[in-house]
Design an enzyme around this catalytic site. Structure first.
Site, PDB file in Angstrom:
ATOM      1  N   GLU A 125      93.793  66.008  30.757  1.00 11.39           N
ATOM      2  CA  GLU A 125      93.720  64.542  30.988  1.00 11.39           C
ATOM      3  C   GLU A 125      92.256  64.136  31.216  1.00 11.39           C
ATOM      4  O   GLU A 125      91.900  63.485  32.204  1.00 11.39           O
ATOM      5  CB  GLU A 125      94.597  64.091  32.153  1.00 11.39           C
ATOM      6  CG  GLU A 125      94.903  62.595  32.141  1.00 11.39           C
ATOM      7  CD  GLU A 125      95.662  62.126  33.385  1.00 11.39           C
ATOM      8  OE1 GLU A 125      95.097  62.123  34.472  1.00 11.39           O
ATOM      9  OE2 GLU A 125      96.830  61.747  33.247  1.00 11.39           O
ATOM     10  N   ARG A 218      93.285  54.236  47.553  1.00 12.39           N
ATOM     11  CA  ARG A 218      92.366  54.070  48.681  1.00 12.39           C
ATOM     12  C   ARG A 218      91.665  52.722  48.678  1.00 12.39           C
ATOM     13  O   ARG A 218      91.470  52.123  49.737  1.00 12.39           O
ATOM     14  CB  ARG A 218      91.284  55.156  48.646  1.00 12.39           C
ATOM     15  CG  ARG A 218      91.725  56.405  49.326  1.00 12.39           C
ATOM     16  CD  ARG A 218      90.860  57.599  49.027  1.00 12.39           C
ATOM     17  NE  ARG A 218      91.638  58.759  49.403  1.00 12.39           N
ATOM     18  CZ  ARG A 218      91.481  59.437  50.531  1.00 12.39           C
ATOM     19  NH1 ARG A 218      90.543  59.114  51.390  1.00 12.39           N
ATOM     20  NH2 ARG A 218      92.266  60.461  50.820  1.00 12.39           N
ATOM     21  N   HIS A 249     104.481  56.453  49.820  1.00 15.17           N
ATOM     22  CA  HIS A 249     103.594  57.612  49.867  1.00 15.17           C
ATOM     23  C   HIS A 249     103.575  58.126  51.306  1.00 15.17           C
ATOM     24  O   HIS A 249     103.712  57.357  52.252  1.00 15.17           O
ATOM     25  CB  HIS A 249     102.199  57.157  49.440  1.00 15.17           C
ATOM     26  CG  HIS A 249     101.275  58.260  49.064  1.00 15.17           C
ATOM     27  ND1 HIS A 249     100.663  59.050  50.001  1.00 15.17           N
ATOM     28  CD2 HIS A 249     100.857  58.712  47.855  1.00 15.17           C
ATOM     29  CE1 HIS A 249      99.900  59.937  49.386  1.00 15.17           C
ATOM     30  NE2 HIS A 249     100.005  59.764  48.078  1.00 15.17           N
TER      31      HIS A 249
HETATM   32  C1  UD1 Z   1      95.549  61.771  46.470  1.00 16.20           C
HETATM   33  C2  UD1 Z   1      94.415  61.663  45.455  1.00 16.20           C
HETATM   34  C3  UD1 Z   1      94.678  60.546  44.457  1.00 16.20           C
HETATM   35  C4  UD1 Z   1      96.059  60.668  43.838  1.00 16.20           C
HETATM   36  C5  UD1 Z   1      97.091  60.743  44.951  1.00 16.20           C
HETATM   37  C6  UD1 Z   1      98.461  60.953  44.367  1.00 16.20           C
HETATM   38  C7  UD1 Z   1      92.160  62.197  46.181  1.00 16.20           C
HETATM   39  C8  UD1 Z   1      90.940  61.715  46.864  1.00 16.20           C
HETATM   40  N1  UD1 Z   1      93.185  61.349  46.142  1.00 16.20           N
HETATM   41  O1  UD1 Z   1      95.482  60.602  47.278  1.00 16.20           O
HETATM   42  O2  UD1 Z   1      93.709  60.601  43.429  1.00 16.20           O
HETATM   43  O3  UD1 Z   1      96.296  59.530  43.031  1.00 16.20           O
HETATM   44  O4  UD1 Z   1      96.789  61.857  45.803  1.00 16.20           O
HETATM   45  O5  UD1 Z   1      99.453  60.720  45.309  1.00 16.20           O
HETATM   46  O6  UD1 Z   1      92.202  63.306  45.719  1.00 16.20           O
HETATM   47  N2  UD1 Z   1     100.331  63.308  53.107  1.00 16.20           N
HETATM   48  C9  UD1 Z   1     101.413  63.950  53.687  1.00 16.20           C
HETATM   49  N3  UD1 Z   1     102.241  64.700  52.881  1.00 16.20           N
HETATM   50  C10 UD1 Z   1     102.050  64.832  51.554  1.00 16.20           C
HETATM   51  C11 UD1 Z   1     100.954  64.172  50.963  1.00 16.20           C
HETATM   52  C12 UD1 Z   1     100.094  63.431  51.750  1.00 16.20           C
HETATM   53  O7  UD1 Z   1     101.633  63.840  54.878  1.00 16.20           O
HETATM   54  O8  UD1 Z   1     102.819  65.544  50.889  1.00 16.20           O
HETATM   55  C13 UD1 Z   1      99.410  62.510  53.961  1.00 16.20           C
HETATM   56  C14 UD1 Z   1      98.493  63.399  54.819  1.00 16.20           C
HETATM   57  O9  UD1 Z   1      98.286  62.763  56.048  1.00 16.20           O
HETATM   58  C15 UD1 Z   1      97.189  63.396  53.999  1.00 16.20           C
HETATM   59  C16 UD1 Z   1      97.205  61.968  53.479  1.00 16.20           C
HETATM   60  O10 UD1 Z   1      98.564  61.727  53.138  1.00 16.20           O
HETATM   61  O11 UD1 Z   1      96.046  63.667  54.782  1.00 16.20           O
HETATM   62  C17 UD1 Z   1      96.278  61.689  52.340  1.00 16.20           C
HETATM   63  O12 UD1 Z   1      96.387  62.638  51.318  1.00 16.20           O
HETATM   64  P1  UD1 Z   1      95.162  62.833  50.263  1.00 16.20           P
HETATM   65  O13 UD1 Z   1      95.541  63.874  49.294  1.00 16.20           O
HETATM   66  O14 UD1 Z   1      93.882  62.982  50.995  1.00 16.20           O
HETATM   67  O15 UD1 Z   1      94.995  61.464  49.534  1.00 16.20           O
HETATM   68  P2  UD1 Z   1      96.027  60.579  48.771  1.00 16.20           P
HETATM   69  O16 UD1 Z   1      95.796  59.205  49.281  1.00 16.20           O
HETATM   70  O17 UD1 Z   1      97.371  61.163  48.808  1.00 16.20           O
HETATM   71  N1  UDP Z   2     106.711  59.903  41.615  1.00 13.72           N
HETATM   72  C1  UDP Z   2     107.717  60.672  42.165  1.00 13.72           C
HETATM   73  N2  UDP Z   2     108.354  60.208  43.289  1.00 13.72           N
HETATM   74  C2  UDP Z   2     108.024  59.033  43.878  1.00 13.72           C
HETATM   75  C3  UDP Z   2     106.959  58.271  43.323  1.00 13.72           C
HETATM   76  C4  UDP Z   2     106.321  58.742  42.188  1.00 13.72           C
HETATM   77  O1  UDP Z   2     108.064  61.737  41.645  1.00 13.72           O
HETATM   78  O2  UDP Z   2     108.631  58.676  44.895  1.00 13.72           O
HETATM   79  C5  UDP Z   2     106.010  60.414  40.417  1.00 13.72           C
HETATM   80  C6  UDP Z   2     105.814  59.426  39.286  1.00 13.72           C
HETATM   81  O3  UDP Z   2     106.902  59.455  38.383  1.00 13.72           O
HETATM   82  C7  UDP Z   2     104.513  59.883  38.646  1.00 13.72           C
HETATM   83  C8  UDP Z   2     103.755  60.510  39.806  1.00 13.72           C
HETATM   84  O4  UDP Z   2     104.693  60.749  40.834  1.00 13.72           O
HETATM   85  O5  UDP Z   2     104.724  60.906  37.674  1.00 13.72           O
HETATM   86  C9  UDP Z   2     102.678  59.589  40.293  1.00 13.72           C
HETATM   87  O6  UDP Z   2     102.150  60.061  41.492  1.00 13.72           O
HETATM   88  P1  UDP Z   2     101.205  59.195  42.406  1.00 13.72           P
HETATM   89  O7  UDP Z   2     101.531  57.750  42.281  1.00 13.72           O
HETATM   90  O8  UDP Z   2     101.282  59.800  43.762  1.00 13.72           O
HETATM   91  O9  UDP Z   2      99.757  59.520  41.829  1.00 13.72           O
HETATM   92  P2  UDP Z   2      98.867  58.919  40.654  1.00 13.72           P
HETATM   93  O10 UDP Z   2      99.644  58.977  39.397  1.00 13.72           O
HETATM   94  O11 UDP Z   2      98.498  57.520  41.058  1.00 13.72           O
HETATM   95  O12 UDP Z   2      97.664  59.798  40.650  1.00 13.72           O
END
Ligand code: UD1
Ligand code: UDP
Length: 403
Positions: A125, A218, A249
């Site tokens: 990608e 973010r 999320h």
């Molecule tokens: C991250 C990615 C973003 C992506 C997104 C997909 C970066 C900077 N950001 O953002 O590009 O689009 O993931 O969802 O890499 N948390 C949980 N459990 C989980 C996941 C997250 O508790 O399974 C909470 C934790 O407190 C964690 C916070 O979410 O610290 C943020 O997670 P982080 O991966 O830093 O950033 P995202 O906002 O999820």
């Molecule tokens: N998705 C999922 N469960 C959810 C919400 C999203 O499986 O409750 C899937 C969605 O179909 C897509 C991916 O997660 O394939 C998108 O993830 P996210 O929005 O966290 O990240 P991004 O695509 O913005 O990086």
């Protein structure tokens, strides 16, 4: 950490978040089926529960798990811990190549670690760009920096390939594969139509028109995301035949914006992250999708769903050009107005509900392996995915959407 066999070239896949796992799963599967490579899955676990849901669905057992997620972790700390953790595994395993996907901190920090260890990086990608280094933040910079490091670039579309060429990337190192998200969506629907969560199954069959919402970016934290939520509340007040399903999320910052505005509305269903299989069915059952997600912008149009993109810019212009997605930003008034048009004007709705599939033909993982063969000297450069071959996959996805 497991010790790998060494009878074939060893290809490491490093990923850490939900969307990376979804988009890497088809490549893991293709590598496991091939007799040419030994796959090695390294998860950083930048996400935990949201990552594990995907690993479980696709039956992926990591060879190495860095377990890096911490609540409220800063970007600098996550980046530093990822570079060190991945470097350590690379020194131990010495893969012939490492695949990274997309634009997260895991993506860029893993690529940097591989650069330090002199291991070729394959960027899955590749080439998505908004041209604005703070939107999305930090993803735009993550993907630009990963491109500078990568030895093989796998853009999903010819538009993404063009960005790389414009930046001076050697054309012989670029192969247009399509997006593996389409492979993943097909695989998820092939697993079957059973719901993991019966509550979601029930919600998806009510008489209401469903607006499916996801938001986590973010650059929207705080006031912009609150505006989005107030717009959703306005819509619920104005249309009593509408319900909202909002799989939130796990990030507590996101929940702190969403819950105060929507938690107590009887037709706003704030639910836990859905399994990918359930989420695919929620998309298929939805009337409209509101999202700032990258992956959902690719999946929604393939399922014939109008997607309103809650962002100022997007690196995925293909569905906008086709008219099935629209950038609406985060203003309360604008979102309300755009949703009203779709809810009130059947002709406008049908114009946007035109299914398009500019992102892949379901064979992106197979093409990834051919490109890998070429990079490692085992085969010719594969043909780029042609936009003409995309339509044939649409029917399969639409059948799912109509169930
Ligand atoms: C991250 C990615 C973003 C992506 C997104 C997909 C970066 C900077 N950001 O953002 O590009 O689009 O993931 O969802 O890499 N948390 C949980 N459990 C989980 C996941 C997250 O508790 O399974 C909470 C934790 O407190 C964690 C916070 O979410 O610290 C943020 O997670 P982080 O991966 O830093 O950033 P995202 O906002 O999820
Ligand atoms: N998705 C999922 N469960 C959810 C919400 C999203 O499986 O409750 C899937 C969605 O179909 C897509 C991916 O997660 O394939 C998108 O993830 P996210 O929005 O966290 O990240 P991004 O695509 O913005 O990086």
């Amino acid at each position: 950490m497991t010790t790998p066999r060494r009878d074939r070239p060893l290809v490491m896949l490093a990923f850490g978040t939900r969307p990376e796992a979804i988009k890497m799963a088809p490549i893991v599967g293709a590598l496991q089926e091939s007799d040419r490579y030994q796959p090695y899955v390294l998860v950083t676990a930048q996400h935990r529960e949201m990552l594990d849901q995907v690993l479980c669905l696709f039956g992926i057992v990591p060879d190495s798990d860095l377990n890096l997620m911490e609540s409220g972790q800063t970007l600098d700390r996550l980046t530093a811990r990822t570079v060190s953790g991945v470097s350590e595994v690379l020194r131990e395993v010495r893969p012939n190549a490492i695949l990274v996907q997309g634009d997260t901190t895991t993506t860029f920090a893993s690529a940097l670690a591989a650069f330090y260890e002199d291991i070729p990086v394959v960027h899955v990608e590749a080439g998505l760009r908004t041209g604005d280094k703070r939107s999305p933040f930090p993803e735009e910079m993550n993907r630009v920096l990963t491109s500078r490091i990568a030895s093989l670039h796998l853009p999903p579309t010819s538009t993404s390939a063009r960005h790389l060429l414009d930046e001076g990337v050697d054309p012989t190192t670029i192969c247009v594969t399509g997006n593996t998200v389409i492979d993943a969506l097909q695989q998820a629907l092939a697993i079957g139509h059973a719901w993991g969560d019966p509550a979601l199954a029930l919600l998806s069959t009510t008489k209401h028109r469903t607006i499916l919402v996801t938001a986590h970016r973010r650059e929207s934290w705080g006031a912009p995301l609150s505006e989005v939520c107030w717009a959703i509340r306005d819509i619920l007040e104005a249309f009593d035949d509408v319900q909202v399903i909002f799989p939130m999320h796990r990030n507590p910052v996101v929940r702190d914006c969403v819950e105060p505005v929507l938690a107590h509305h009887p037709r706003a269903h704030l639910v836990e992250p859905a399994s990918y299989q359930d989420f695919a069915q929620l998309m298929a059952a939805a009337h409209i999708i509101l999202t700032d997600s990258g992956g959902v912008q690719e999946e929604g149009p393939s399922l014939g769903k109008p997607v309103l993109v809650l962002r100022q810019s997007t690196e995925r212009p293909e569905a906008l050009q086709a008219g099935t997605a629209k950038l609406v930003g985060t203003s309360r008034a604008r979102i309300f107005a755009e949703v009203c048009v779709l809810l009130n004007d059947q002709a406008a709705y049908l114009r946007m509900a035109e299914a398009v599939n500019p992102y892949g033909d379901g064979r992106a993982a197979a093409r990834t392996l051919l490109a890998l063969d070429h990079m490692l000297g085992f085969g010719p450069k594969p043909e780029d995915l042609s936009p003409l071959s995309l339509d044939s996959q649409l029917n399969e996805l639409l059948t799912f959407s109509e169930l």
